[in-house]
Write an enzyme that holds these catalytic residues in place. Sequence first.
Site, short mmCIF file in Angstrom:
data_model
loop_
_atom_site.label_atom_id
_atom_site.label_comp_id
_atom_site.label_asym_id
_atom_site.label_seq_id
_atom_site.Cartn_x
_atom_site.Cartn_y
_atom_site.Cartn_z
N ARG A 68 0.84 -1.20 0.00
CA ARG A 68 0.00 0.00 0.00
C ARG A 68 0.87 1.25 0.00
NH1 ARG A 68 -1.90 0.91 4.34
NH2 ARG A 68 -1.12 -0.85 5.53
N TYR A 196 -1.63 -3.56 -6.65
CA TYR A 196 -1.29 -4.35 -5.48
C TYR A 196 -2.28 -4.23 -4.32
CZ TYR A 196 1.62 -7.21 -2.60
OH TYR A 196 2.09 -8.26 -1.87
N GLY A 198 -4.23 -3.80 -1.04
CA GLY A 198 -5.20 -2.82 -0.57
C GLY A 198 -5.36 -1.62 -1.48
N LYS A 205 -9.58 -2.67 1.91
CA LYS A 205 -9.36 -1.49 2.75
C LYS A 205 -10.21 -0.30 2.29
CE LYS A 205 -6.86 -4.01 5.13
NZ LYS A 205 -5.57 -4.13 5.72
N HIS A 225 -10.23 -2.68 11.68
CA HIS A 225 -9.11 -3.50 11.19
C HIS A 225 -8.84 -4.60 12.22
CE1 HIS A 225 -4.66 -3.46 9.59
NE2 HIS A 225 -5.39 -4.34 8.95
N SER A 247 -1.02 -3.45 10.44
CA SER A 247 -0.65 -4.32 9.32
C SER A 247 0.62 -5.10 9.63
CB SER A 247 -0.44 -3.47 8.07
OG SER A 247 -1.61 -2.74 7.80
N CYS A 249 1.20 -7.30 11.90
CA CYS A 249 1.51 -7.42 13.33
C CYS A 249 0.81 -8.61 13.98
CB CYS A 249 1.16 -6.12 14.06
SG CYS A 249 2.29 -4.78 13.64
N ASN A 253 -2.17 -14.69 12.07
CA ASN A 253 -1.60 -15.77 12.87
C ASN A 253 -2.41 -16.06 14.11
OD1 ASN A 253 1.33 -16.85 11.98
ND2 ASN A 253 0.94 -14.81 11.17
N ASP A 274 -8.84 -10.01 9.19
CA ASP A 274 -8.35 -8.65 8.87
C ASP A 274 -9.38 -7.55 9.12
OD1 ASP A 274 -6.07 -7.14 7.79
OD2 ASP A 274 -7.36 -6.69 6.08
N ASN A 363 6.84 -8.09 1.86
CA ASN A 363 5.37 -7.98 1.87
C ASN A 363 4.75 -8.95 0.85
OD1 ASN A 363 2.88 -6.87 2.81
ND2 ASN A 363 2.79 -5.54 1.00
N SER A 364 5.45 -10.04 0.54
CA SER A 364 4.85 -11.04 -0.34
C SER A 364 3.67 -11.68 0.38
CB SER A 364 5.88 -12.09 -0.76
OG SER A 364 6.48 -12.68 0.37
N ARG A 365 2.66 -12.10 -0.38
CA ARG A 365 1.40 -12.54 0.24
C ARG A 365 0.79 -13.70 -0.53
NH1 ARG A 365 -1.29 -8.72 4.20
NH2 ARG A 365 0.32 -7.18 4.59
N ASN A 492 0.34 -17.93 22.06
CA ASN A 492 -0.50 -16.79 22.42
C ASN A 492 -1.85 -17.24 22.99
OD1 ASN A 492 1.49 -15.02 21.57
ND2 ASN A 492 0.70 -14.89 19.48
P1 GTP Z 1 -2.07 -7.59 7.64
O1 GTP Z 1 -2.59 -8.65 6.71
O2 GTP Z 1 -0.99 -6.77 7.03
O3 GTP Z 1 -3.14 -6.73 8.21
O4 GTP Z 1 -1.26 -8.34 8.82
P2 GTP Z 1 -1.60 -9.28 10.06
O5 GTP Z 1 -1.87 -8.44 11.26
O6 GTP Z 1 -2.63 -10.29 9.71
O7 GTP Z 1 -0.18 -9.99 10.33
P3 GTP Z 1 0.28 -11.51 10.21
O8 GTP Z 1 -0.46 -12.42 11.15
O9 GTP Z 1 0.28 -11.90 8.78
O10 GTP Z 1 1.77 -11.44 10.75
C1 GTP Z 1 2.76 -10.61 10.17
C2 GTP Z 1 4.13 -11.08 10.55
O11 GTP Z 1 4.29 -11.17 11.96
C3 GTP Z 1 4.46 -12.47 9.99
O12 GTP Z 1 5.79 -12.48 9.54
C4 GTP Z 1 4.29 -13.36 11.19
O13 GTP Z 1 5.08 -14.53 11.09
C5 GTP Z 1 4.72 -12.46 12.35
N1 GTP Z 1 4.03 -12.83 13.62
C6 GTP Z 1 2.70 -13.10 13.77
N2 GTP Z 1 2.41 -13.45 15.04
C7 GTP Z 1 3.58 -13.40 15.73
C8 GTP Z 1 3.94 -13.65 17.10
O14 GTP Z 1 3.12 -14.01 17.93
N3 GTP Z 1 5.25 -13.48 17.42
C9 GTP Z 1 6.19 -13.09 16.49
N4 GTP Z 1 7.45 -12.96 16.90
N5 GTP Z 1 5.89 -12.85 15.20
C10 GTP Z 1 4.61 -13.00 14.83
C1 SPV Z 2 -2.70 -4.43 5.43
O1 SPV Z 2 -1.76 -3.75 4.95
O2 SPV Z 2 -3.20 -4.18 6.56
C2 SPV Z 2 -3.23 -5.59 4.69
C3 SPV Z 2 -2.74 -5.81 3.32
O3 SPV Z 2 -4.07 -6.31 5.20
S1 SPV Z 2 -3.50 -4.76 2.15
O4 SPV Z 2 -4.68 -5.46 1.63
O5 SPV Z 2 -2.53 -4.53 1.08
O6 SPV Z 2 -3.90 -3.53 2.77
MN MN Z 3 -4.70 -5.58 7.21
#
Ligand code: GTP
Ligand code: SPV
Ligand code: MN
Length: 582
Positions: A68, A196, A198, A205, A225, A247, A249, A253, A274, A363-365, A492
């Site tokens: 984004r 790309y 969002g 978004k 979000h 994002s 964070c 997971n 999300d 930021n590969s997805r 967690n």
């Molecule tokens: P968006 O799709 O961008 O909104 O992101 P998201 O909040 O869904 O993040 P996601 O769960 O994809 O995690 C992003 C990164 O953080 C990845 O590289 C994960 O492996 C890492 N990550 C997720 N949970 C944890 C955790 O509990 N501990 C650590 N150390 N890293 C984590």
């Molecule tokens: C974010 O950036 O919070 C995402 C990926 O979930 S995107 O759809 O590109 O906004």
């Molecule tokens: Mn997001």
Amino acid sequence: MSGTPLERWVDEVAAITQPDRIVWCDGSDEEAQRLYEQGLAEKTFYRLNQKAYPGCHLHRSHPSDVARTEHLTFICSRRQEDAGPTNNWMSPEEARAKTLPLFRGAMRGRTMYVLPYIMGPVGSPFSKVGVEVTDSVYVAASMRIMTRLGKVALEQLGSSEDFCPGLHSLGDLSPERRFILHFPEERTIWSVGSGYGGNALLGKKCFSLRIASWMGRQEGWLAEHMLILGLEDPSGQVWYMAAAFPSACGKTNLAMLVSPLADQGYRVWTVGDDIAWLRVGPDGRLWAVNPEAGFFGVAPGTSDRTNPNMMAAIRRSTIFTNVAITQDGLPWWEGINGTGPDSLIDWRGNRWSPGSDKAAHPNSRFTVPARNCPSMSPHWEDPQGVPISAIIFGGRRARVAPLVYQSFDWQHGVFVGAGMASETTAAAIHAVGVTRRDPMAMLPFCGYNMGDYFAHWLRVGARLSQPPAIFHVNWFRTGESGQFLWPGFGENVRVLKWIVERVQGKGEATETPIGFVPTPGSLDLEGLSLSPETMEELLRVDRDAWEQELAEQKQFFEQFGERLPQEIWQEHAALAARLGAS
Ligand code: GTP
Ligand code: SPV
Ligand code: MN
């Protein structure tokens, strides 16, 4: 003029963009095959190993178009003050004048795809229809996964004009001519110059957060979000929670974690990863639906150890964007099981050598249908949503924020969300690892003045007779050598267990100036080898760091002037008093 409002709008944008062909997408599987064939022919898609990854494709985006672009994203409300100090603003007139020339003739020689879609479960009173017009076959194929697309949406819409029109063109993909524009009063989106995530999948978004948050404020609901999950306890009861992390964070997971406490009877059910639309129910509880039908998940760091449910989900019908591939046509990224084989092709399509840049883009997805995920809740498409018992805010903080704490009440919880900060990630194009204020993880996504947004949260809370308890978590606190102190991922669930105990009035906690923190013995750490010193550090409330935090919050809040609700200042002053700050 004849035809439905939708047909008239499509005629109108076709007259501007002048495509060679117009394809109305029906959402069928045959159509998906045609989209992939088309994408293969124009090298928008590459086939992955069909034995190991049936129906899966690779897409490589333009190297300057990998995330984004917040600095090119605008709220084009009639009045600047309605966009507020944290959004880029352009007047609707200027926005149109600037970008109409970029759309004129932009689809000459190309196909225009008309994508009618529903955000929200089919038949849900909370669902909304959007229609995206795009010249990107990648966007068309991705929107099929991320939304309920085609015939179902046209049936829901009928001849109504109640839809969010979104005009998208790749343009020339130049960041100089890239604009992501939102016209909230017209509920319209214009996006040009990016293909790309969002920026281009306009249901995500742009509609479900920026436009929907504006609508939610007018209509009395929240577009957030947030992930949505259910934690099943040993009695079989499922407790639903919604969590807002910025994002990349950890929402995806957390939403599908595999519980190491499964033999005790604790497991997680996924509702969304999300976005959440939240409403006050007739019972005075907060109810949530996931408007999406798929996940657009971060690849790096995803492995059988960290996220086995996602690893299972992406084995079929998935689009991988900007990952590396092995000689055998398997997707690869940093953090996937094991080290990189010698013969990788990197995300740009070049031979990769160990020691050079990352093989997959940070930021590969992957774009994957939610129904592929083994942990999907049987209630994930319930028309009324699921009732929320806890709201969890969180961010990436090397220091300051403890592993978990609970707010004193709704108003204090809103202040905790409003005061959030997090280290920036590769999900947007900007410096990575810089701490910035990101209230409720909505800084880049709130479609209106965030001062009004905090007031809206307070108003919604006042209508809840059974408000969710509000918590804050931080999986990312680091030790002296920069290593994460908390094991994270599946572990967690131990924090979720404490949260549900607190909701039931059971878990033990110490009252601190920032809120309730678990007592040393109240977190279930059975089977983990964490030293008491590490746990103490993870739960420590560092007064000096919090004094600094107070000062930074003050500076952030001041920019909203009169629009910041007094309650936020009251909570800020109360925190200062509890900390004994000067
Ligand atoms: P968006 O799709 O961008 O909104 O992101 P998201 O909040 O869904 O993040 P996601 O769960 O994809 O995690 C992003 C990164 O953080 C990845 O590289 C994960 O492996 C890492 N990550 C997720 N949970 C944890 C955790 O509990 N501990 C650590 N150390 N890293 C984590
Ligand atoms: C974010 O950036 O919070 C995402 C990926 O979930 S995107 O759809 O590109 O906004
Ligand atoms: Mn997001």
